[in-house]
Scaffold this motif. Structure first.
Motif, PDB file in Angstrom:
ATOM      1  N   VAL C  34       0.839  -1.195   0.000  1.00 29.65           N
ATOM      2  CA  VAL C  34       0.000   0.000   0.000  1.00 29.65           C
ATOM      3  C   VAL C  34       0.878   1.251   0.000  1.00 29.65           C
ATOM      4  O   VAL C  34       0.637   2.201  -0.756  1.00 29.65           O
ATOM      5  N   ILE C  35       1.933   1.242   0.821  1.00 28.77           N
ATOM      6  CA  ILE C  35       2.806   2.421   0.875  1.00 28.77           C
ATOM      7  C   ILE C  35       3.443   2.690  -0.487  1.00 28.77           C
ATOM      8  O   ILE C  35       3.406   3.807  -1.008  1.00 28.77           O
ATOM      9  N   VAL C  36       4.002   1.629  -1.099  1.00 28.45           N
ATOM     10  CA  VAL C  36       4.640   1.803  -2.409  1.00 28.45           C
ATOM     11  C   VAL C  36       3.637   2.345  -3.416  1.00 28.45           C
ATOM     12  O   VAL C  36       3.909   3.290  -4.157  1.00 28.45           O
ATOM     13  N   LEU C  37       2.443   1.732  -3.399  1.00 25.09           N
ATOM     14  CA  LEU C  37       1.422   2.106  -4.364  1.00 25.09           C
ATOM     15  C   LEU C  37       0.961   3.551  -4.161  1.00 25.09           C
ATOM     16  O   LEU C  37       0.844   4.325  -5.114  1.00 25.09           O
ATOM     17  N   VAL C  38       0.687   3.907  -2.911  1.00 29.53           N
ATOM     18  CA  VAL C  38       0.192   5.259  -2.617  1.00 29.53           C
ATOM     19  C   VAL C  38       1.233   6.300  -3.019  1.00 29.53           C
ATOM     20  O   VAL C  38       0.930   7.274  -3.717  1.00 29.53           O
ATOM     21  N   ILE C  39       2.494   6.069  -2.630  1.00 35.72           N
ATOM     22  CA  ILE C  39       3.526   7.048  -2.976  1.00 35.72           C
ATOM     23  C   ILE C  39       3.655   7.154  -4.493  1.00 35.72           C
ATOM     24  O   ILE C  39       3.720   8.250  -5.058  1.00 35.72           O
ATOM     25  N   ALA C  40       3.647   5.979  -5.175  1.00 30.68           N
ATOM     26  CA  ALA C  40       3.784   6.004  -6.634  1.00 30.68           C
ATOM     27  C   ALA C  40       2.632   6.778  -7.264  1.00 30.68           C
ATOM     28  O   ALA C  40       2.839   7.599  -8.165  1.00 30.68           O
ATOM     29  N   LEU C  41       1.389   6.536  -6.797  1.00 27.77           N
ATOM     30  CA  LEU C  41       0.234   7.234  -7.357  1.00 27.77           C
ATOM     31  C   LEU C  41       0.321   8.735  -7.101  1.00 27.77           C
ATOM     32  O   LEU C  41       0.093   9.551  -8.003  1.00 27.77           O
ATOM     33  N   LEU C  42       0.668   9.090  -5.861  1.00 27.45           N
ATOM     34  CA  LEU C  42       0.787  10.513  -5.518  1.00 27.45           C
ATOM     35  C   LEU C  42       1.792  11.200  -6.435  1.00 27.45           C
ATOM     36  O   LEU C  42       1.563  12.315  -6.905  1.00 27.45           O
ATOM     37  N   VAL C  43       2.882  10.519  -6.684  1.00 25.07           N
ATOM     38  CA  VAL C  43       3.951  11.122  -7.474  1.00 25.07           C
ATOM     39  C   VAL C  43       3.560  11.219  -8.947  1.00 25.07           C
ATOM     40  O   VAL C  43       3.710  12.260  -9.584  1.00 25.07           O
ATOM     41  N   VAL C  44       3.000  10.098  -9.467  1.00 24.72           N
ATOM     42  CA  VAL C  44       2.678  10.088 -10.896  1.00 24.72           C
ATOM     43  C   VAL C  44       1.568  11.093 -11.206  1.00 24.72           C
ATOM     44  O   VAL C  44       1.627  11.829 -12.188  1.00 24.72           O
ATOM     45  N   PHE C  45       0.555  11.115 -10.349  1.00 20.46           N
ATOM     46  CA  PHE C  45      -0.556  12.043 -10.590  1.00 20.46           C
ATOM     47  C   PHE C  45      -0.457  13.279  -9.689  1.00 20.46           C
ATOM     48  O   PHE C  45      -1.447  13.753  -9.143  1.00 20.46           O
ATOM     49  N   ALA C  46       0.763  13.785  -9.539  1.00 21.73           N
ATOM     50  CA  ALA C  46       1.004  14.896  -8.622  1.00 21.73           C
ATOM     51  C   ALA C  46       0.053  16.066  -8.883  1.00 21.73           C
ATOM     52  O   ALA C  46      -0.451  16.690  -7.946  1.00 21.73           O
ATOM     53  N   ASP C  47      -0.230  16.331 -10.148  1.00 23.12           N
ATOM     54  CA  ASP C  47      -1.038  17.512 -10.463  1.00 23.12           C
ATOM     55  C   ASP C  47      -2.466  17.411  -9.943  1.00 23.12           C
ATOM     56  O   ASP C  47      -3.145  18.418  -9.747  1.00 23.12           O
TER      57      ASP C  47
END
Lengths: 313, 278, 595
Positions: C34-47
């Motif tokens: 979950v942590i990896v996924l959440v951070i990755a999503l936050l970063v990829v869809f930062a805007d």
């Protein structure tokens, strides 16, 4: 055994020659960039050409390389483009700092790894579980991150050790030790947990070997079994880990010297590559790779002595 | 057509085979087999007996193409199969199969039994439905339940695993199966069940066996003819009953005498004889 | 034309046992994923998660705490930390992905080929790998910066190359081990092409260790990328490493600035590693290795040990007397599994008793119990073992060692693995004499040479100097017998002492054991699965089946007239007196096979 050692020595020389030539060629290809970096952004093309001629960068690369090698063999690594300092002198002056960090780290992490790895393997239970958790984070977290945390906790909050700066041992031995405390800790933490885990699994694996049961049937005391037989059999694997750790710690030293503002070769590497100081970069690379080759040879020697299949060959 | 041919000459013919292993740097070459000739007829079981280092497994591996002979010839069904090209060697899978000793190592622990058995069918390009039918048929022939198809090797006992390995070997209906110490890792009672299975399969399909073993008593029960190897050379080759009870070669006799039999009186007599000889 | 058959058969999966299920049952795995996924999503869809530009400065709002406008506050020149954090992860994660891709492709492919084909590919690539591993990566990357300028992605690509030996070595050694397995040879014989074998057997075997290593590499790549940015190698874009470098300059005035980038970086790298470990466990169809429960769990659930033969035929003159012995191992479900169930047997002075049974009969466990050599997880949960009147069950390890020095010695099954490979035979023979029995060096040596003579070794001096890998199996077994004799035993426990040997060597070793037994008046408990070996050397025999005694008696009587059904079956399945195969009949007239 001599064949083995000769082979290893050969490999070391090849490593040195290969690295030095590749780095040299790469650096020389970027000669124009270097001249421009030195002169600054406003330099004209003519000025760049003149600078390259002055530094000998306009000559064919093989010629440049030949000159560098001939010099290096005489102990002359050229002069810095920027400070006009002798590279050999500059590098040797700083080698002491880096070597003391790395060697202290490797001794500290080696000893702690043996103690922790053996304890975890023998006691299992919570010691073991704790080590496993610590090992995961120890290997995962980048060394510079650990260094920053250590500074925040021990230098900024607790004020036990200085955050930055280096004290020479001949000036103040205690101050020297204190200035190295955090850098060594930062480099060692990853090393300790990794090596301890390796040793732990080697010891557990070896503990299940049949000869251990047979030795037990001869009433050999457990302590002796552990310290003579198991450790001896785990030693070659531990040496391999150690040699990889040494390489990793050299990389770690670069970052740690930068963070703690220690005057070592790592810092020199950062500043000279930023400024395009080719002779200095070459000097740093040569020295680092030479250190790796020497340490690996020493470890090979130890391995040859420890491993009967090598010894009796 | 092939049957007529096979009547004229043996199914497998090994002639004057020599296998050498190149030593690693600084070590001597090692001759594993020398001047070995042997034949197996269609539907026959031939035993290959010897101690460790006799080269018996090397011979099996040479026939299977897993080691390369230095000289000599190996013919299967009248066709030269020494040093075949890779593609031709692969095509041989429908005629020549193997059962190894280790019922643990010879089945990939990560694959289900169904996939293990279907392996030889990959090269035969059967359809999935056909393959499934063949797999079920093979399981039945080795007396394993059909639901074995979805299970992993570690769920089976040693004897059952060896049945899986045998099922894999027979699924393409080969003419020759090399059994390399196929019974050595099994318990006594399991051994005799697997021997019965091998005999039954031979009676049903007419498959031939080259049965490699260190155990003369197993070979005696299972094989029509027996060859004895010692340090890479063949010392005796003849009718199974004769070789395993009245051998002409002194080494075979020594092997026979050394193998203990479950009869205390016989063993006492043998020990006395050995002590007299010494 | 036809789809590959095996893959179709593979589709019938049992759901409760799938790798995903096993993964979801592991809470650490779920949290880290979950942590990896959440951070990755936050970063990829930062805007989507912030509308503030990461570079917008607002000096009037510098160093603010969290507020609605700035959820994590602002930095020293008033930039929004939350926005910088999300945007700063982009280059970091992209760099890590690049490193991972390159090292997997280069290291994975070269390792696979080197491990499978061996030969020159292996020699060359292993050489290159070990050379690359000896390079201090960061120094090379720094030198590279002088060449390519501040292009972090090129530098990360080279780092991927530099780190690929880690993958190469792992894949190579795994593939080498697996390629030596008989199932790979069986696949070759089955007519599979090399590509099929690589894909079907070897990639599968490599998968699990590769995943954990890949996670490790990804974690390292995130760290190295941040370190390089920290050292100022970046090109000015916001990155986690750059944020750390900026905040480090203010470590005394605003240490809180380091918190968030350090937290994201630490969480990401640690989660990757934890996830890798969990994935590896989940991918193994046998699941994680069963954990050995503590002793309390063992005591909690003890199976009924009531039945099992207790044939008593030897009275008080018994020298070794085992009564109702029960030995248990923990089972994977937390209970206990009795491998020896209420076994009673006895050995008289100078007598040779055979302990006969098939695998799983518990015969070795009985031998280990008597010699005090049970593994730690095993437990004697009932019964008694009396040796010359002394109770051996319940002794401390120290006391048990004294019993060993006082008359019980052990000869193992497979000789070579029972010698310590790192020490000479001489060291191993003299060690117990010196350490346990207090001999001087010279006396121990003299005694060892004498013992080697007693086991009929011709050149004892030379054998003393040899290492275990330099001697044959038969020789090694003689050395082990000599080692057992060095304890001056009165009872020898021999666990399948000849099973690993060739028959001719077996006969010699049996003769040796018999003559030593007679000249020294030794009692011997011989564990064997071979009825012939028992017939050769034993006076009496105890037949075991599934952990219990089914029959015991004088060897001649048991073999001639077995009372138990099981013994009869066992004797009947021996092939020594079986009929030989009937003569070969040419398959003429028979249907040989459907061609």
């Amino acid at each position: 055994m001599f064949v083995y050692l000769a082979k290893r020595l050969g490999a070391g020389v090849v490593l040195l020659v290969a690295t030095v030539s590749i780095v040299f060629v790469m650096l020389s290809l970027s000669g124009a960039n270097v001249a421009r970096t030195i002169l600054g952004g406003n330099a004209t093309e003519d000025q760049v050409q003149a600078k390259m001629a002055e530094l000998g960068l306009d000559q064919p690369i093989p010629v440049q390389f030949q000159q560098w090698v001939l010099g290096a063999l005489r102990g002359d690594l050229g002069t810095s483009y920027l400070t006009q300092q002798e590279v050999a002198d500059a590098v040797m002056q700083r080698a002491g700092v880096t070597l003391s960090i790395v060697l202290i780290s490797i001794v500290v992490s080696g000893l702690l790894a043996v103690v922790l790895g053996v304890t975890a393997a023998v006691k299992r239970g919570w010691v073991d579980r704790l080590l496993q958790v610590v090992a995961v984070f120890g290997t995962a977290l980048p060394g510079f991150w650990v260094a920053l945390v250590l500074i925040t906790v021990f230098a900024v909050t607790l004020r036990w050790f200085p955050a930055t700066g280096y004290v020479r041992p001949d000036q103040d031995l205690l101050g020297w030790a204190s200035s190295l405390m955090l850098p060594v800790a930062a480099i060692s933490i990853a090393g300790i947990s990794g090596a301890a885990m390796q040793l732990r699994s080697a010891m557990i694996d070896l503990g299940h070997r049949e000869y251990v049961r047979t030795l037990r049937s001869r009433a050999i005391p457990p302590r002796r079994l552990l310290l003579i037989h198991l450790l001896r059999n785990a030693a070659p694997a531990a040496l391999t880990v150690l040699s990889l750790q040494f390489v990793g710690m050299l990389s770690g030293a670069v970052v740690v010297e930068e963070i703690f503002a220690l005057p070592g070769i790592g810092r020199l590497a950062v500043s000279s590559t930023a400024s395009g100081d080719i002779p200095m970069v070459m000097g740093v690379v040569t020295l680092m790779v030479t250190m790796v080759v020497i340490v690996n040879l020493l470890l090979d020697l130890a391995n040859a002595w420890l491993n009967p299949k090598v010894k009796t060959r | 057509m092939r049957d007529i041919e096979s009547r004229k000459e043996p199914l497998l013919e090994v002639h004057d085979l020599r296998v050498e292993f190149r030593g690693r740097a600084g070590r001597k070459r090692f001759t594993a087999l020398e001047r070995v000739s042997l034949d197996v007829r269609a539907g026959e079981a031939v035993g290959l007996v010897g101690e460790s280092g006799s080269g018996k497994s090397t011979l099996g591996r040479a026939i299977l193409g897993l080691v390369e002979p230095s000289s000599g010839s190996i013919r299967l069904g009248g066709r030269e199969i020494t040093n075949l090209r890779t593609r031709d060697r692969r095509a041989l899978a429908s005629e020549l199969q193997v059962v190894f000793q280790d019922p643990y190592g010879s089945l990939n622990p990560g694959l289900r039994v169904g996939d293990i058995l279907a392996e030889p069918l990959i090269a035969s390009r059967d359809s999935a439905a056909q393959a499934r039918a063949e797999v079920l048929d093979a399981l039945e022939r080795v007396h394993l339940p059909a639901d074995a198809i979805d299970r992993y090797p570690h769920e089976f006992s040693g004897g059952q695993r060896q049945r899986v390995a045998i099922a894999r070997a027979i699924i393409r209906r080969p003419r020759l199966i090399i059994c390399d110490e196929a019974l050595s890792a099994l318990d006594l009672t399991t051994q005799s069940h697997i021997i019965d299975l091998l005999l039954e399969l031979q009676a049903e399909t007419g498959v031939a066996y080259l049965f490699i073993s260190h155990d003369l008593s197993v070979v005696r029960r299972l094989c029509h003819r027996v060859a004895v190897l010692r340090r890479g050379e063949m010392v005796e080759f003849g009718e199974g009953a004769a070789v395993t009870s009245r051998p002409t070669d002194p080494y075979t006799q020594a092997l026979l005498d050394a193998a203990p039999v479950p009869d205390p009186a016989v063993q006492r007599a043998r020990r006395a004889a050995r002590l007299d000889a010494a | 034309m036809n789809a590959p058959t095996t893959e179709l058969l593979l589709t019938r999966r049992q759901h409760k046992d799938s790798a995903l299920h096993r993964l979801l049952r592991n809470p650490l795995a779920v949290i880290s994923a979950v942590i990896v996924l959440v951070i990755a999503l936050l970063v990829v869809f930062a805007d989507l998660f912030t509308s503030i530009s990461p570079t917008a400065t607002d000096l009037s709002n510098a160093l603010q705490g969290p507020s609605l406008a700035h959820p994590l506050g602002t930095d020293e020149i008033g930039r929004d930390i939350w926005s910088r954090l999300l945007h700063g992860g982009r280059l970091t994660l992209a760099g890590a992905a690049l490193v991972l891709a390159i090292s997997l492709v280069v290291g994975g492919a070269s390792g696979l080929l080197a491990g499978y084909f061996a030969g020159p590919i292996d020699t060359v690539s292993s050489w290159a790998a070990s050379l690359m591993m000896a390079l201090p990566a960061l120094v090379v990357l720094l030198a590279l910066r002088a060449v390519v300028g501040p292009s972090i992605l090129i530098i990360m690509a080279v780092f991927g190359l530099l780190i690929s030996p880690m993958i190469h070595q792992l894949v190579r050694s795994t593939v080498r081990d697996v390629a030596a397995e008989p199932f790979v040879e069986a696949a070759k014989v089955s007519g599979l092409s090399d590509a099929r074998i690589l894909g079907r057997h070897l990639l599968r075997a490599v998968r699990a260790p590769l995943i954990i290593q890949a996670m490790m590499v990804a974690g390292m790549a995130v760290g190295v990328q941040a370190a390089l940015n920290f050292l100022g190698l970046g090109s000015g874009t916001v990155t986690w490493g750059g944020m750390l470098a900026d905040s480090f300059a203010l470590v005394y005035t605003a240490p809180q600035l380091m918190l968030w980038p350090a937290l994201f970086l630490g969480l990401m790298t640690a989660s990757l590693i934890v996830l890798g470990n969990a994935l590896r466990d989940a991918l193994d169809p046998r699941g994680a290795p069963p954990r050995v429960r503590g002793r309390r769990a063992l005591l909690a659930e003890v199976h009924d040990t009531g039945h099992g033969g207790s044939l008593e035929e030897v009275g008080d003159e018994a020298f070794l007397d085992v009564r109702n012995l029960t030995v248990e191992y923990p089972d994977p479900h937390g209970g206990a599994l009795a491998v020896v169930r209420g076994v009673s047997l006895s050995v008289r002075e100078g007598e040779v008793v055979g302990l006969v049974g098939e695998s799983g009969s518990g015969k070795s466990q009985i031998a280990f119990s008597i010699a005090g050599l049970l593994p730690e997880v095993a437990r004697i949960s009932g019964g008694s073992i009396r040796f010359r009147g002394q109770q051996l069950v319940g002794l401390s390890r120290r006391q048990a060692r004294r019993v060993l020095t006082d008359g019980i010695a052990y000869v193992p099954q497979d000789p070579i693995p029972n010698l310590d490979p790192s020490f000479t035979i001489g060291f191993q023979l003299t060690e117990p004499l010196r350490v346990v029995r207090g001999f001087s060096r010279a006396a121990a040596r003299e005694r060892a040479i004498e013992l080697l003579g007693a086991v009929r070794i011709n050149d004892p001096e030379k054998v003393m100097r040899s290492y275990p890998h330099e001697i044959s199996g038969g020789m090694a077994q003689r050395v082990l017998i000599a080692g057992a004799l060095s304890m001056d035993p009165v009872l020898l426990i021999a666990d399948e002492p000849t099973t690993a040997l060739d028959v001719t060597v077996q006969a010699e070793v049996l003769d040796l054991l018999r003559s030593l037994q007679q000249t020294r008046g030794l009692a011997m408990l011989l564990v064997t699965h071979d009825l012939g070996v028992a017939a050769d050397i034993c006076d009496r025999v105890v037949v075991l089946h599934q952990g219990a005694v089914v029959e015991a008696g004088q060897i001649d009587e048991v073999y001639a007239a077995p009372r138990a059904e099981y013994t009869r079956g066992l004797l009947a399945s021996t092939l020594a007196e079986a009929d030989p195969r009937e003569a070969y009949e040419s398959p003429e007239g028979k249907v040989v096979r459907d061609a």
